[in-house]
Design a protein around this motif. Structure first.
Motif, PDB file in Angstrom:
ATOM      1  N   MET A  42      12.529  18.581  45.993  1.00  0.00           N
ATOM      2  CA  MET A  42      12.059  17.320  45.456  1.00  0.00           C
ATOM      3  C   MET A  42      13.206  16.317  45.389  1.00  0.00           C
ATOM      4  O   MET A  42      14.355  16.692  45.144  1.00  0.00           O
ATOM      5  N   ASP A  43      12.881  15.065  45.589  1.00  0.00           N
ATOM      6  CA  ASP A  43      13.880  14.004  45.459  1.00  0.00           C
ATOM      7  C   ASP A  43      13.912  13.572  44.002  1.00  0.00           C
ATOM      8  O   ASP A  43      13.045  12.833  43.539  1.00  0.00           O
ATOM      9  N   VAL A  44      14.900  14.051  43.257  1.00  0.00           N
ATOM     10  CA  VAL A  44      14.983  13.757  41.824  1.00  0.00           C
ATOM     11  C   VAL A  44      16.147  12.829  41.511  1.00  0.00           C
ATOM     12  O   VAL A  44      16.486  12.627  40.348  1.00  0.00           O
ATOM     13  N   GLU A  45      16.747  12.259  42.545  1.00  0.00           N
ATOM     14  CA  GLU A  45      17.886  11.376  42.318  1.00  0.00           C
ATOM     15  C   GLU A  45      17.475  10.187  41.450  1.00  0.00           C
ATOM     16  O   GLU A  45      16.461   9.528  41.703  1.00  0.00           O
ATOM     17  N   GLY A  46      18.246   9.948  40.413  1.00  0.00           N
ATOM     18  CA  GLY A  46      17.990   8.815  39.537  1.00  0.00           C
ATOM     19  C   GLY A  46      16.991   9.079  38.425  1.00  0.00           C
ATOM     20  O   GLY A  46      16.779   8.216  37.573  1.00  0.00           O
ATOM     21  N   LEU A  47      16.369  10.258  38.400  1.00  0.00           N
ATOM     22  CA  LEU A  47      15.393  10.568  37.352  1.00  0.00           C
ATOM     23  C   LEU A  47      16.105  11.097  36.108  1.00  0.00           C
ATOM     24  O   LEU A  47      17.036  11.898  36.210  1.00  0.00           O
ATOM     25  N   GLU A  48      15.661  10.671  34.945  1.00  0.00           N
ATOM     26  CA  GLU A  48      16.237  11.140  33.698  1.00  0.00           C
ATOM     27  C   GLU A  48      15.733  12.537  33.369  1.00  0.00           C
ATOM     28  O   GLU A  48      14.555  12.855  33.575  1.00  0.00           O
ATOM     29  N   ALA A  49      16.603  13.368  32.837  1.00  0.00           N
ATOM     30  CA  ALA A  49      16.239  14.733  32.462  1.00  0.00           C
ATOM     31  C   ALA A  49      15.703  14.732  31.031  1.00  0.00           C
ATOM     32  O   ALA A  49      16.373  15.167  30.091  1.00  0.00           O
ATOM     33  N   VAL A  50      14.473  14.234  30.880  1.00  0.00           N
ATOM     34  CA  VAL A  50      13.856  14.131  29.553  1.00  0.00           C
ATOM     35  C   VAL A  50      12.575  14.964  29.526  1.00  0.00           C
ATOM     36  O   VAL A  50      11.964  15.230  30.566  1.00  0.00           O
ATOM     37  N   PRO A  51      12.129  15.403  28.345  1.00  0.00           N
ATOM     38  CA  PRO A  51      10.958  16.275  28.245  1.00  0.00           C
ATOM     39  C   PRO A  51       9.695  15.710  28.879  1.00  0.00           C
ATOM     40  O   PRO A  51       8.845  16.476  29.360  1.00  0.00           O
ATOM     41  N   ALA A  52       9.546  14.372  28.879  1.00  0.00           N
ATOM     42  CA  ALA A  52       8.329  13.791  29.456  1.00  0.00           C
ATOM     43  C   ALA A  52       8.183  14.117  30.939  1.00  0.00           C
ATOM     44  O   ALA A  52       7.071  14.088  31.484  1.00  0.00           O
ATOM     45  N   GLN A  53       9.291  14.465  31.618  1.00  0.00           N
ATOM     46  CA  GLN A  53       9.204  14.816  33.030  1.00  0.00           C
ATOM     47  C   GLN A  53       8.434  16.117  33.237  1.00  0.00           C
ATOM     48  O   GLN A  53       7.961  16.388  34.346  1.00  0.00           O
ATOM     49  N   THR A  54       8.294  16.928  32.200  1.00  0.00           N
ATOM     50  CA  THR A  54       7.592  18.206  32.353  1.00  0.00           C
ATOM     51  C   THR A  54       6.119  17.998  32.676  1.00  0.00           C
ATOM     52  O   THR A  54       5.458  18.916  33.163  1.00  0.00           O
ATOM     53  N   LEU A  55       5.586  16.799  32.402  1.00  0.00           N
ATOM     54  CA  LEU A  55       4.194  16.521  32.715  1.00  0.00           C
ATOM     55  C   LEU A  55       4.033  15.915  34.102  1.00  0.00           C
ATOM     56  O   LEU A  55       2.964  15.433  34.461  1.00  0.00           O
ATOM     57  N   GLY A  56       5.093  15.966  34.905  1.00  0.00           N
ATOM     58  CA  GLY A  56       5.012  15.477  36.274  1.00  0.00           C
ATOM     59  C   GLY A  56       4.890  13.978  36.364  1.00  0.00           C
ATOM     60  O   GLY A  56       4.120  13.460  37.178  1.00  0.00           O
ATOM     61  N   SER A  57       5.674  13.268  35.564  1.00  0.00           N
ATOM     62  CA  SER A  57       5.589  11.818  35.559  1.00  0.00           C
ATOM     63  C   SER A  57       6.366  11.181  36.706  1.00  0.00           C
ATOM     64  O   SER A  57       6.322   9.971  36.898  1.00  0.00           O
ATOM     65  N   MET A  58       7.095  12.008  37.488  1.00  0.00           N
ATOM     66  CA  MET A  58       7.830  11.477  38.641  1.00  0.00           C
ATOM     67  C   MET A  58       6.895  11.370  39.840  1.00  0.00           C
ATOM     68  O   MET A  58       5.838  11.996  39.897  1.00  0.00           O
ATOM     69  N   GLY A  59       7.289  10.563  40.812  1.00  0.00           N
ATOM     70  CA  GLY A  59       6.498  10.431  42.024  1.00  0.00           C
ATOM     71  C   GLY A  59       6.961  11.394  43.107  1.00  0.00           C
ATOM     72  O   GLY A  59       8.124  11.784  43.164  1.00  0.00           O
ATOM     73  N   ALA A  60       6.039  11.792  43.943  1.00  0.00           N
ATOM     74  CA  ALA A  60       6.344  12.639  45.105  1.00  0.00           C
ATOM     75  C   ALA A  60       5.180  12.514  46.073  1.00  0.00           C
ATOM     76  O   ALA A  60       4.095  12.041  45.712  1.00  0.00           O
ATOM     77  N   SER A  61       5.404  12.927  47.300  1.00  0.00           N
ATOM     78  CA  SER A  61       4.360  12.839  48.316  1.00  0.00           C
ATOM     79  C   SER A  61       3.713  14.196  48.551  1.00  0.00           C
ATOM     80  O   SER A  61       4.299  15.241  48.238  1.00  0.00           O
ATOM     81  N   PRO A  62       2.497  14.213  49.115  1.00  0.00           N
ATOM     82  CA  PRO A  62       1.900  15.496  49.495  1.00  0.00           C
ATOM     83  C   PRO A  62       2.799  16.300  50.430  1.00  0.00           C
ATOM     84  O   PRO A  62       2.890  17.520  50.303  1.00  0.00           O
ATOM     85  N   LEU A  63       3.496  15.627  51.351  1.00  0.00           N
ATOM     86  CA  LEU A  63       4.387  16.358  52.255  1.00  0.00           C
ATOM     87  C   LEU A  63       5.541  16.986  51.495  1.00  0.00           C
ATOM     88  O   LEU A  63       5.943  18.120  51.762  1.00  0.00           O
ATOM     89  N   GLU A  64       6.066  16.262  50.526  1.00  0.00           N
ATOM     90  CA  GLU A  64       7.168  16.771  49.715  1.00  0.00           C
ATOM     91  C   GLU A  64       6.719  17.976  48.890  1.00  0.00           C
ATOM     92  O   GLU A  64       7.417  19.001  48.827  1.00  0.00           O
ATOM     93  N   MET A  65       5.546  17.868  48.268  1.00  0.00           N
ATOM     94  CA  MET A  65       5.050  18.972  47.444  1.00  0.00           C
ATOM     95  C   MET A  65       4.678  20.178  48.303  1.00  0.00           C
ATOM     96  O   MET A  65       4.843  21.318  47.878  1.00  0.00           O
ATOM     97  N   ALA A  66       4.195  19.925  49.512  1.00  0.00           N
ATOM     98  CA  ALA A  66       3.910  21.045  50.416  1.00  0.00           C
ATOM     99  C   ALA A  66       5.191  21.802  50.735  1.00  0.00           C
ATOM    100  O   ALA A  66       5.202  23.036  50.831  1.00  0.00           O
ATOM    101  N   GLY A  67       6.303  21.072  50.873  1.00  0.00           N
ATOM    102  CA  GLY A  67       7.579  21.726  51.128  1.00  0.00           C
ATOM    103  C   GLY A  67       8.053  22.557  49.960  1.00  0.00           C
ATOM    104  O   GLY A  67       8.573  23.670  50.127  1.00  0.00           O
TER     105      GLY A  67
END
Length: 734
Positions: free
Chosen positions: A478-503
């Motif tokens: 996953m491309d997590v560059e620049g994302l804050e390491a906070v608990p709210a991220q556990t709910l998948g609040s970051m963006g990603a593509s179907p191709l990325e998640m398939a990988g």
């Protein structure tokens, strides 16, 4: 003076001007002047730069089996070397145009003289040029019918013949000639007339293409008059007979040849449907690799746009068509944009990857590239929601995390599944709600994954350490560059593509070896072949970690939100996801041989692509990951997967091995579950506030929204048929 004397005197005066000696002298003087003029021209006229249009090429895109997807560019041409043209096909052009090609000096003086006379007298197009002269006209000059152009052609042809090999001249001629049907060069012509590559042309087909060059429009079998068909057949036979005369074709073999009627013309392959998305995916992959090899972004872009590339994708033609069909039958055919405004806002993206080698076998970028250029298969602007939860578990197992009271985190570890329970040990106050605010009480990690319980995984993220969770996500692709390491991220609040998640899920399926989805199988042009990176990399998480996550994810399918993909004949693992305000819905799942991620995204194109809710699409209620995305996944996967296979897992935990233990009876029981709402009575969205930013520390701000619909009954006994979840079915997680 007598009259006879006057006659003799007159004849004598005229004769003085037209004596044989003087006529011969004048003739030789003209010849000498002509020769001197030609020598002067030879010294003055140099071989010019080639005409860019004569070698302008398209980029050609192919499926993995070599069949053509489409081509792009203003000129339909793919230059090929003689090594890709069978020898007897090469000779058909020599036999048709210039039998002395291999022995002449590059010019035909008699033919050129005839052409000059025709040009001066206005009798039309000249004839009789050598292949070298025709190549010079195609590549260095123009088709203008003027004396000066013909003289230049003669001079340049002589110089070209001295500087270039006969093979290079022949290749140039074959590749720069126009064959009709918009086809420039033999490769485009072979595809246009016979649906094959130049490598696969027969001598009979080659003779037809060589015959075409005399009159492409008149000799195109599909549009030719009866007279035109007669003429081209005569010309075709003339080519074969000349080959026999030159000793290039056996007489008996020539006699056996039957006229190769060309295919009917096909519409020019464009970018409509999925083709544009595949082209862009290939172009992006090539640009990325060129930059990895040292090119700047601008240089890479220019190289791709210059044309001449043949890109073979890993896309499997059958799987691509089946994915398109599955999206249509499972979703698109049920949408009615005229009746429901929300139906016009549904965007679908999907990517299918072979986890064993990383090949991208199918992509779905949207209903039509012409209408929506942004590919939903590769866009990264929608939240991945609960499809992120397996990554939290992977990080916990990989880092040997423990709970706040020191218990190792495993599939059987008991957590408190109470909704909006404040997190323990979190540096940031946070109390995430569960879907529909359901309180589960004490539950195992396995059940928390099955039911996608937010409060459990938020606490698990804190137990592991959010910095470690985000690192694991990055390790998994996953491309997590620049994302804050906070608990709210556990709910998948970051963006990603179907191709990325398939990988990411392919890395789980491949036992922890990093899988970077590979769109390109090969990319080459005349100058180079690009070395593509390996799609399967190093071990990024332990096999036991990856296999344990896979095992747990089988429980989501057997006894959880992914029940729509349950199949008694095939091992399946996967995870559903539904994001903030129902703006996206996901199912990412896999078998041992195939990983596919399907995402639905709400997008209002009238408001510059603004993200909107999917609620009410297809006449239902909330659009859950276990609804349309799971149905598309199942329809596609079970149609193309082949022989069923079982997971080979190295783990001692999760549903794939044995159900984890339930909590001790002495602990407080789970709350009694509500009665589900019938699909025919969609619930109204709740007015609960939703978080605007994933890093909001206030416990009162709910990070996930959605209508207040009770969860369905927990148990869902398996049966021989795949269960169908209606589009408005409740029970999906955030």
């Amino acid at each position: 003076m007598s009259r006879s004397d006057e006659g003799r005197a007159g004849r004598g005066g005229i004769g003085r001007f037209f004596t044989l000696k003087k006529l011969l002298g004048a003739f030789f003087t003209v010849c000498l002047l002509g020769m001197l003029g030609f020598v002067g021209l030879y010294l003055v006229v140099d071989v010019p730069e080639g005409n860019a249009d004569a070698t302008r090429q398209s980029n050609v895109y192919k499926y993995a089996d070599g069949s053509q997807i489409t081509h792009t560019g203003s000129v339909n041409r793919e230059i090929v070397g003689l090594d890709r043209i069978p020898k007897d096909v090469q000779r058909t052009f020599v036999a048709a145009e210039n039998k002395t090609f291999y022995t002449d000096g590059g010019i035909d003086l008699k033919g050129t003289a005839r052409g000059l006379i025709n040009t001066v007298s206005g009798k039309g197009k000249q004839g009789g040029s050598t292949i070298t002269q025709q190549y010079v006209k195609n590549y260095y000059l123009t088709s203008d019918q003027t004396v000066s152009r013909k003289v230049k052609e003669l001079v340049i042809a002589l110089k070209v013949d001295q500087r270039m090999s006969k093979d290079d001249i022949l290749a140039g001629y074959i590749n720069t000639s126009y064959y009709g049907r918009g086809a420039h060069g033999i490769q485009a012509a072979a595809q246009s007339y016979y649906g094959v590559d130049a490598d696969d042309l027969t001598v009979s087909q080659g003779a037809y293409l060589a015959a075409l060059l005399q009159a492409p429009s008149q000799y195109d079998w599909a549009v030719a008059s009866d007279r035109g068909k007669q003429l081209v057949k005569e010309r075709w036979r003339y080519v074969l007979n000349n080959m026999v005369d030159q000793g290039w074709l056996d007489k008996a073999t020539a006699a056996e040849q039957k006229f190769p009627v060309p295919d009917e013309p096909k519409p020019a392959p464009g970018l409509a449907g999925q083709k544009g998305y595949l082209v862009n995916a290939a172009n992006n992959a090539l640009r990325k690799q060129l930059m990895a090899e040292g090119a700047s972004a601008e240089e890479a872009q220019t190289s791709v746009e210059a044309g001449g590339w043949t890109m073979t994708l890993n896309i499997d033609k059958k799987k691509q068509r089946e994915l398109e069909r599955s999206v249509d039958s499972s979703l698109n055919d049920k949408l009615d944009p005229k009746a429901r405004k929300v139906d016009a806002r549904v965007q679908t993206g999907a990517a299918s990857v072979d986890p064993r080698n990383g090949k991208v076998l199918a992509l779905y970028g949207g209903r039509d590239y012409i209408e929506h250029q942004l590919s939903n298969a590769t866009r990264r602007d929608y939240q991945v929601a609960s499809t992120f939860k397996p990554l939290i578990l992977a990080s916990a197992l990989e880092n040997k995390a423990t709970t706040q009271d020191g218990r190792p985190v495993t599939a059987g570890t008991i957590y408190d599944g109470t909704s909006e329970r404040p997190l323990e040990g979190s540096p940031t106050p946070y109390a995430p709600p569960n879907e529909d605010d359901v309180d589960y009480g004490p539950v195992t990690v396995q059940k928390a994954m099955n039911k996608s319980i937010n409060s459990v995984f938020a606490q698990m993220g804190v137990d592991v350490g959010m910095d470690k969770v985000m690192k694991t996500a990055g390790d998994l692709g996953m491309d997590v560059e620049g994302l804050e390491a906070v608990p709210a991220q556990t709910l998948g609040s970051m963006g990603a593509s179907p191709l990325e998640m398939a990988g990411v899920y392919a890395t789980f399926a491949n036992h922890g070896k990093l899988v970077t989805p590979a769109v390109l199988k090969s990319a080459e042009n005349r100058d180079r072949t690009v070395d593509l990176p390996k799609a399967v990399g190093e071990q990024v998480i332990k096999r036991s970690t990856a296999d344990s996550v896979t095992s747990v994810l089988t429980g989501v399918v057997d006894d959880g939100t992914g029940a729509a993909v349950r199949n008694p004949a095939q091992d399946v693992a996967g995870k559903t996801g539904t994001s903030d305000d129902n703006k996206s819905a996901w199912f990412t799942g896999f078998t041992p041989k195939l990983v596919t991620s399907v995402g639905l995204f709400g997008e209002d194109m009238e408001k510059k692509g603004q993200q909107v809710s999917l609620y009410g699409a297809a006449g239902g209620g909330r659009v859950n990951g276990g609804g349309f995305p799971a149905q598309i996944w199942a329809d596609y996967t079970f149609d193309v997967m082949g022989t069923p296979a079982s997971f080979d897992l190295d783990t001692d935990m999760g549903a794939g091995v044995a159900p984890p233990p339930e909590p001790d009876p002495s602990t407080p029981p789970e709350p009694e579950e509500s009665t589900p709402v019938e699909p025919s009575t969609p619930a109204e969205p709740s007015d609960e506030p939703t978080s605007e930013e994933p890093t909001d520390p206030e416990p009162s701000d709910e990070p996930t929204g959605g209508p207040s619909i009770p969860e369905p009954p927990e148990e869902s006994p398996p049966g021989p048929e795949l269960p169908t979840i209606e589009p408005g079915a409740p029970g999906e997680e955030e």
